[in-house]
Design a protein around this motif. Sequence first.
Motif, PDB file in Angstrom:
ATOM      1  N   UNK A  55       0.862  -1.116   0.039  1.00 47.41           N
ATOM      2  CA  UNK A  55       0.088   0.027   0.066  1.00 47.41           C
ATOM      3  C   UNK A  55       0.675   1.347   0.089  1.00 47.41           C
ATOM      4  N   UNK A  56       0.282   2.318  -0.448  1.00 48.70           N
ATOM      5  CA  UNK A  56       0.907   3.513  -0.680  1.00 48.70           C
ATOM      6  C   UNK A  56       1.114   4.113   0.836  1.00 48.70           C
ATOM      7  N   UNK A  57       0.550   4.012   1.816  1.00 50.64           N
ATOM      8  CA  UNK A  57       0.642   4.290   3.279  1.00 50.64           C
ATOM      9  C   UNK A  57       0.055   3.214   3.880  1.00 50.64           C
ATOM     10  N   UNK A  58       0.409   3.234   5.349  1.00 54.57           N
ATOM     11  CA  UNK A  58      -0.127   2.231   6.269  1.00 54.57           C
ATOM     12  C   UNK A  58      -1.205   3.116   7.128  1.00 54.57           C
ATOM     13  N   UNK A  59      -2.134   2.132   7.784  1.00 48.75           N
ATOM     14  CA  UNK A  59      -3.036   2.829   8.771  1.00 48.75           C
ATOM     15  C   UNK A  59      -2.335   3.509   9.745  1.00 48.75           C
ATOM     16  N   UNK A  60      -3.180   4.651  10.316  1.00 52.13           N
ATOM     17  CA  UNK A  60      -2.723   5.650  11.174  1.00 52.13           C
ATOM     18  C   UNK A  60      -3.044   4.831  12.618  1.00 52.13           C
ATOM     19  N   UNK A  61      -2.759   5.751  13.754  1.00 54.64           N
ATOM     20  CA  UNK A  61      -2.637   7.059  13.876  1.00 54.64           C
ATOM     21  C   UNK A  61      -1.021   7.508  13.439  1.00 54.64           C
ATOM     22  N   UNK A  62      -0.857   8.634  13.122  1.00 59.40           N
ATOM     23  CA  UNK A  62       0.416   9.070  12.545  1.00 59.40           C
ATOM     24  C   UNK A  62       1.032  10.006  13.666  1.00 59.40           C
ATOM     25  N   UNK A  63       2.014   9.641  14.268  1.00 61.40           N
ATOM     26  CA  UNK A  63       2.665  10.564  15.338  1.00 61.40           C
ATOM     27  C   UNK A  63       3.801  11.171  14.987  1.00 61.40           C
ATOM     28  N   UNK A  64       4.060  12.535  15.331  1.00 65.69           N
ATOM     29  CA  UNK A  64       5.144  13.108  14.735  1.00 65.69           C
ATOM     30  C   UNK A  64       6.110  13.485  15.903  1.00 65.69           C
ATOM     31  N   UNK A  65       7.407  13.171  15.896  1.00 67.13           N
ATOM     32  CA  UNK A  65       8.435  13.604  16.733  1.00 67.13           C
ATOM     33  C   UNK A  65       9.263  14.717  16.198  1.00 67.13           C
ATOM     34  N   UNK A  66       9.548  15.454  17.254  1.00 65.14           N
ATOM     35  CA  UNK A  66      10.427  16.632  16.800  1.00 65.14           C
ATOM     36  C   UNK A  66      10.267  17.367  15.495  1.00 65.14           C
ATOM     37  N   UNK A  67       8.772  17.566  15.573  1.00 59.97           N
ATOM     38  CA  UNK A  67       8.188  18.155  14.109  1.00 59.97           C
ATOM     39  C   UNK A  67       8.709  19.747  14.446  1.00 59.97           C
ATOM     40  N   UNK A  68       9.143  20.552  13.425  1.00 61.29           N
ATOM     41  CA  UNK A  68       9.598  21.791  13.584  1.00 61.29           C
ATOM     42  C   UNK A  68       8.870  22.681  12.517  1.00 61.29           C
ATOM     43  N   UNK A  91       8.126  21.658  22.853  1.00 59.37           N
ATOM     44  CA  UNK A  91       9.715  21.713  23.398  1.00 59.37           C
ATOM     45  C   UNK A  91      10.262  22.853  23.243  1.00 59.37           C
ATOM     46  N   UNK A  92      10.032  23.906  22.623  1.00 61.27           N
ATOM     47  CA  UNK A  92      10.460  25.012  22.503  1.00 61.27           C
ATOM     48  C   UNK A  92       9.792  26.087  21.647  1.00 61.27           C
ATOM     49  N   UNK A  93       9.633  27.428  21.820  1.00 58.13           N
ATOM     50  CA  UNK A  93       9.109  28.281  20.653  1.00 58.13           C
ATOM     51  C   UNK A  93       9.870  29.621  20.813  1.00 58.13           C
ATOM     52  N   UNK A  94      10.024  30.365  19.675  1.00 60.89           N
ATOM     53  CA  UNK A  94      10.653  31.441  19.498  1.00 60.89           C
ATOM     54  C   UNK A  94      10.131  32.391  18.517  1.00 60.89           C
ATOM     55  N   UNK A  95      10.497  33.607  18.571  1.00 61.75           N
ATOM     56  CA  UNK A  95      10.211  34.761  17.531  1.00 61.75           C
ATOM     57  C   UNK A  95      11.217  35.686  17.345  1.00 61.75           C
ATOM     58  N   UNK A  96      11.242  36.170  16.189  1.00 55.74           N
ATOM     59  CA  UNK A  96      12.377  36.943  15.835  1.00 55.74           C
ATOM     60  C   UNK A  96      12.040  37.633  14.562  1.00 55.74           C
ATOM     61  N   UNK A  97      12.699  38.577  14.116  1.00 59.21           N
ATOM     62  CA  UNK A  97      12.423  39.307  12.707  1.00 59.21           C
ATOM     63  C   UNK A  97      12.314  38.321  11.421  1.00 59.21           C
ATOM     64  N   UNK A  98      11.399  38.754  10.649  1.00 59.42           N
ATOM     65  CA  UNK A  98      11.356  37.622   9.419  1.00 59.42           C
ATOM     66  C   UNK A  98      10.899  38.341   8.249  1.00 59.42           C
ATOM     67  N   UNK A  99      11.334  37.792   7.194  1.00 51.77           N
ATOM     68  CA  UNK A  99      10.768  38.353   5.853  1.00 51.77           C
ATOM     69  C   UNK A  99      10.486  37.051   4.987  1.00 51.77           C
TER      70      UNK A  99
END
Length: 246
Positions: free
Chosen positions: A17-30, A194-202
Amino acid sequence: MLKSDVLKQSTTPLGGPAFPQGPYKFHNREYLNIVYRTDLEALKRIVPEPLEIEEPLVKFEIMYMPDVTGLGCYTESGQVIPVKYNGIQGEYLHAMYVDNHPAIAVGREASAYPKKLGAPRLYTDSDTLVGTLDYGTLRVATATMGYKHQPLDIEKAREEIMKPTFMLKIVPDFDGSLKVCELLQTQITDLTIHGAWTAPARLQLFEHALAPMADLPVLEVVHASHILTDLTLSTPTHVYNYLDEK
């Protein structure tokens, strides 16, 4: 293969199959998220009824997902539009570009994520967080943000990720008519930050006929965030059927 066994499959091809059944767990998603002000009339041409636009804002996002159960490692980029539906404030997923076929297939078949093939990247260049999106060989978007300049309140980061999300599910029938045309809603509820930041962006968007991100031009960057998470995708629910109008 017995009929009962066919009904147990997640998708085709049978046996691979093109993909397995879930659930789909994401680790260190950025996440790299840049919210910008755009042209209101351009938004009105894109956001489908019955969703309502409150402000002319768009969120450009790039997500690097190095560890996803069943799907592996991939990167995704897209545009998300703040909307309201039946008094619920949320976000409409307008377009998503992904570099992983199982993620594209499961997103479209098992849900309604508007995914197509693209080549996004998220990386650190010296003191700058950089997100790029190419479609084929051409650059479509370049985003830059200062690397971890200021901590972002964790609860505000949580609100960014956990907003209700609306998606269009469109499936044609064999005669060219619409078999499915409906609005779905989902919301991430299982989330660790695990962490969150803000800064100038373009953010720069470049014209492309088949990846028309620049149709929603960048007039002013309003907010930027860099967020590291673990999460599980939730199952979507049906909220509106366009075929009922026929």
